[in-house]
Design a protein around this motif. Structure first.
Motif, PDB file in Angstrom:
ATOM      1  N   VAL A 122      -3.106  -5.724   1.171  1.00  0.00           N
ATOM      2  CA  VAL A 122      -2.995  -4.346   0.693  1.00  0.00           C
ATOM      3  C   VAL A 122      -3.608  -3.349   1.661  1.00  0.00           C
ATOM      4  CG1 VAL A 122      -2.939  -5.046  -1.725  1.00  0.00           C
ATOM      5  CG2 VAL A 122      -5.137  -4.567  -0.641  1.00  0.00           C
ATOM      6  N   SER A 123      -4.145  -3.850   2.775  1.00  0.00           N
ATOM      7  CA  SER A 123      -4.799  -2.975   3.734  1.00  0.00           C
ATOM      8  C   SER A 123      -4.727  -3.606   5.112  1.00  0.00           C
ATOM      9  CB  SER A 123      -6.263  -2.753   3.338  1.00  0.00           C
ATOM     10  OG  SER A 123      -7.002  -2.160   4.384  1.00  0.00           O
ATOM     11  N   GLY A 176       0.851  -1.181   0.000  1.00  0.00           N
ATOM     12  CA  GLY A 176       0.000   0.000   0.000  1.00  0.00           C
ATOM     13  C   GLY A 176       0.881   1.222   0.000  1.00  0.00           C
ATOM     14  N   PRO A 177       0.305   2.374   0.325  1.00  0.00           N
ATOM     15  CA  PRO A 177       1.125   3.585   0.397  1.00  0.00           C
ATOM     16  C   PRO A 177       2.273   3.411   1.380  1.00  0.00           C
ATOM     17  CG  PRO A 177      -1.211   4.141   0.450  1.00  0.00           C
ATOM     18  CD  PRO A 177      -1.131   2.645   0.564  1.00  0.00           C
ATOM     19  N   THR A 219       1.974  -8.214  -6.545  1.00  0.00           N
ATOM     20  CA  THR A 219       1.280  -7.012  -6.092  1.00  0.00           C
ATOM     21  C   THR A 219      -0.229  -7.055  -6.321  1.00  0.00           C
ATOM     22  OG1 THR A 219       1.683  -5.917  -8.207  1.00  0.00           O
ATOM     23  CG2 THR A 219       3.330  -5.610  -6.458  1.00  0.00           C
ATOM     24  N   ASP A 220      -0.697  -8.059  -7.046  1.00  0.00           N
ATOM     25  CA  ASP A 220      -2.134  -8.216  -7.243  1.00  0.00           C
ATOM     26  C   ASP A 220      -2.416  -9.692  -7.499  1.00  0.00           C
ATOM     27  OD1 ASP A 220      -1.589  -8.778  -9.975  1.00  0.00           O
ATOM     28  OD2 ASP A 220      -1.801  -6.667 -10.510  1.00  0.00           O
ATOM     29  N   PRO A 247      -8.377  -5.749   5.363  1.00  0.00           N
ATOM     30  CA  PRO A 247      -8.742  -6.248   4.031  1.00  0.00           C
ATOM     31  C   PRO A 247     -10.145  -6.840   4.010  1.00  0.00           C
ATOM     32  CG  PRO A 247      -7.273  -7.789   5.127  1.00  0.00           C
ATOM     33  CD  PRO A 247      -7.348  -6.580   6.006  1.00  0.00           C
ATOM     34  N   SER A 283       4.792   1.362   0.985  1.00  0.00           N
ATOM     35  CA  SER A 283       5.271  -0.019   1.023  1.00  0.00           C
ATOM     36  C   SER A 283       6.776  -0.089   0.824  1.00  0.00           C
ATOM     37  CB  SER A 283       4.570  -0.842  -0.060  1.00  0.00           C
ATOM     38  OG  SER A 283       5.159  -2.125  -0.163  1.00  0.00           O
TER      39      SER A 283
END
Length: 382
Positions: A134-135, A93-94, A115-116, A138, A96
């Motif tokens: 990613v959070s 995320g931001p 990443t995905d 999540p 990272s």
């Protein structure tokens, strides 16, 4: 080729701090890096096609650059492809770590970050679909949607699902009932042939789940906690798959031990038994010991115990007595005239009586007695 061999590892936790190690923390950092080199060496020796790391490569996204540089240097010394899945400690995320200038600059071509959930083709017929964290909060995982990302039909090629989080069987989060994945659902994906292997991360002990033998936590490659919480770490997994079948073999990558030892201390014999037990432990320069001690000792024996613990604190990487230990330290009333004189004797008598009475002030009285005894010994040695 209809089979694949790879190394599955997770939870490297590079940059993890263990404050109990104090000035010796650098040896802990070195051991974690050595475990990564052991993972790489095993992959090369076993002709593994790739290394899969299912989360928490780094202990936090703000990890110091030195840990990133050293890890990437170790990974860059092999031609084996390495796939890194961000976990809850190093989420994508931001801010990272995987987007940092240090990581981007020093990552070699064989290092890939998932990443995905787009399928990653290791080679023709072998794909990884991962669910990077990613959070911090999540959304629940849609495993059927993840499985639908594989490009080849079921039964064609080898499908590897990479996840990071707790399960309803082995929970490793912070709140009861907050598990990320249901073991029955993971097991069903494998037994129905929709996935050939589920590689998990987040639990630091080697743990197989379900009935298929192909849903695993690899544990951390070097110990991160004491053995009363972490039962089988310091390992990674060698995985060999064919469509619909496979084998998984744990192998050793770590060299450290973190041990909890519980012991009674009510006599000189108990202290000697504890001393012998500690002396017998191997690899003291790679061992941390926490002691849970319970008993009642005279002030002289308590001083001997303290000296022994201090000795082993120097001999081991670290050794200490846990705060929830309870060792009552008080003299027999008849011994007070031999141990103390003058006002100190009167104070020792009062403190001993408070200790014997029990209650909220007993512990404070015992600490005061120990201090009074140490001061008396110093005064007598002058």
């Amino acid at each position: 080729m209809n089979s694949v061999r790879f190394v599955h590892t997770a939870d490297w936790q590079l940059g993890m701090r263990r404050h109990v190690l104090g000035e010796r923390h650098s040896s802990f950092d070195d051991a974690r890096l050595a475990s990564i080199r052991a993972v790489v060496a095993a992959a090369e020796n076993e002709a593994a096609e790739f290394i899969l790391v299912t989360g928490d490569v780094f202990d936090e996204n703000s990890v110091a650059p030195v840990y990133v540089i050293r890890a990437l240097d170790a990974l860059g010394k092999t031609s084996v492809p390495v796939y890194l899945l961000p976990g809850n400690h190093d989420l994508f995320g931001p801010g990272s770590v995987y987007s940092s200038e240090t990581f981007v600059r020093h990552a070699s071509e064989n290092v890939h970050v998932i990443t995905d959930s787009s399928p990653v083709e290791v080679r023709e017929g072998v794909h990884i679909v991962g669910l990077p964290v990613v959070s911090k909060n999540p959304a629940p995982a849609d495993l059927e949607q993840l499985v639908s990302e594989f490009p080849l039909p079921v039964g064609e090629g080898i499908r590897i699902l990479a996840l990071h989080g707790g399960t309803d069987f082995v929970f490793s989060g912070t709140e009861p009932g907050g598990a990320d994945f249901a073991v029955a659902e993971l097991d069903a994906l494998v037994s129905e042939g929709k996935v050939d292997y589920v590689g998990l991360g987040d639990r630091h002990s080697v743990t197989p789940l379900g009935s298929t033998g192909r849903v695993w936590y690899p544990g951390a490659p070097e110990v991160t906690a004491f053995d009363d919480k972490e039962t089988d770490s310091g390992k990674a997994l060698l995985v060999e798959l064919e469509p619909g079948s496979g084998t998984v073999e744990p192998f050793v990558t770590g060299s450290w031990s973190m041990l909890r030892i519980d012991a009674p201390v009510d006599s000189a014999e108990d202290i000697e038994a504890l001393r012998a037990r500690l002396e017998e432990l191997p690899d003291k320069d790679r061992t941390v010991v926490k002691l849970t001690l319970v008993g009642t000792l005279t002030l002289e024996l308590a001083a001997e115990l303290d000296e022994m613990v201090a000795y082993f604190a120097d001999l081991f990487v670290a050794a200490y007595v846990r705060r929830d230990s309870h060792v009552a330290r008080r003299p027999d009333l008849d011994d007070i005239p031999r141990l103390f004189s003058g006002y100190a004797s009167s104070a020792a008598t009062d403190l001993t009586e408070i200790s014997l009475a029990g209650g909220d002030n007993a512990g404070t009285a015992e600490n005061a007695l120990a201090l009074l005894y140490r001061l008396s010994r110093k005064a007598g040695s002058k």
